[in-house]
Design a protein around this motif. Sequence first.
Motif, short mmCIF file in Angstrom:
data_model
loop_
_atom_site.label_atom_id
_atom_site.label_comp_id
_atom_site.label_asym_id
_atom_site.label_seq_id
_atom_site.Cartn_x
_atom_site.Cartn_y
_atom_site.Cartn_z
N UNK A 157 -13.41 16.43 -7.03
CA UNK A 157 -14.19 15.35 -7.62
C UNK A 157 -15.66 15.58 -7.26
N UNK A 158 -16.56 15.21 -8.15
CA UNK A 158 -17.98 15.31 -7.84
C UNK A 158 -18.73 14.16 -8.48
N UNK A 177 -27.37 10.94 2.68
CA UNK A 177 -27.99 9.64 2.96
C UNK A 177 -29.50 9.82 2.96
N UNK A 179 -24.93 5.70 2.27
CA UNK A 179 -24.29 7.00 2.21
C UNK A 179 -23.72 7.20 0.80
N UNK A 205 -15.95 16.44 -3.35
CA UNK A 205 -14.76 16.64 -2.53
C UNK A 205 -14.12 17.97 -2.91
N UNK A 251 -21.67 9.71 -2.05
CA UNK A 251 -20.72 10.81 -2.24
C UNK A 251 -21.34 11.90 -3.10
N UNK A 261 -21.39 14.28 1.74
CA UNK A 261 -22.10 13.04 1.41
C UNK A 261 -23.55 13.23 1.81
N UNK A 309 -15.47 17.15 2.31
CA UNK A 309 -16.41 16.36 1.52
C UNK A 309 -17.84 16.64 1.97
N UNK A 331 -24.15 14.88 5.18
CA UNK A 331 -22.99 14.78 6.06
C UNK A 331 -21.80 15.51 5.46
#
Lengths: 111, 116
Positions: free
Chosen positions: B56-57, B37, B43, B48, B45, B35, B33, B91
């Motif tokens: 998934x986005x 911030x 945080x 993935x 998303x 992420x 994944x 991240x």
Amino acid sequence: GENVEQHPSTLSVQEGDSAVIKCTYSDSASNYFPWYKQELGKGPQLIIDIRSNVGEKKDQRIAVTLNKTAKHFSLHITETQPEDSAVYFCAAPAGSYQLTFGKGTKLSVIP
Amino acid sequence: EPEVTQTPSHQVTQMGQEVILRCVPISNHLYFYWYRQILGQKVEFLVSFYNNEISEKSEIFDDQFSVERPDGSNFTLKIRSTKLEDSAMYFCASSEAGGRRSEKLFFGSGTQLSVL
């Protein structure tokens, strides 16, 4: 999609006191609720999580409670210590593969 | 203890330039994944990745973003033409399981991207 609300945004407690952080979620199908601790300059670290088939989980000084009916879950830290000072995030599944995070709570433990 | 490692820790770039952020997920994890911030915010998303494809986005992950697993250990995020609003901490995370059984995401320490 999932919406996660977290309160309070900041929390100051005296060392040794308890701290409670609360989150609500919107998707009744959500079944997994983790809590992350983020220290300055670091990534979020999982500290405890709970699944929807239990109402409470405890790990030493940290506990999480879940109320599925009300769609809220809480983090409880007892006997707080200065090293507990950090930003805490709750989260809930927002899709098949993603987590939606709350806005975070900055916890300060005053010696 | 196994950990997710990210490089570089800080990246400064000019607007319009391409950047590649690198991650080495935990070796036995199958789901990866990204992420981000923005300073002082939650945080969020981005994307993935499983079995060499995006699973998934989010809306943030537009055509300027791409991910790749170029070899058996690295996982990269590329931003083709950076904008000022791309400035954030990025991240990388990985997990053993995914889907509705997503659990126990392990996060790296992040790459602070500053777009000037």
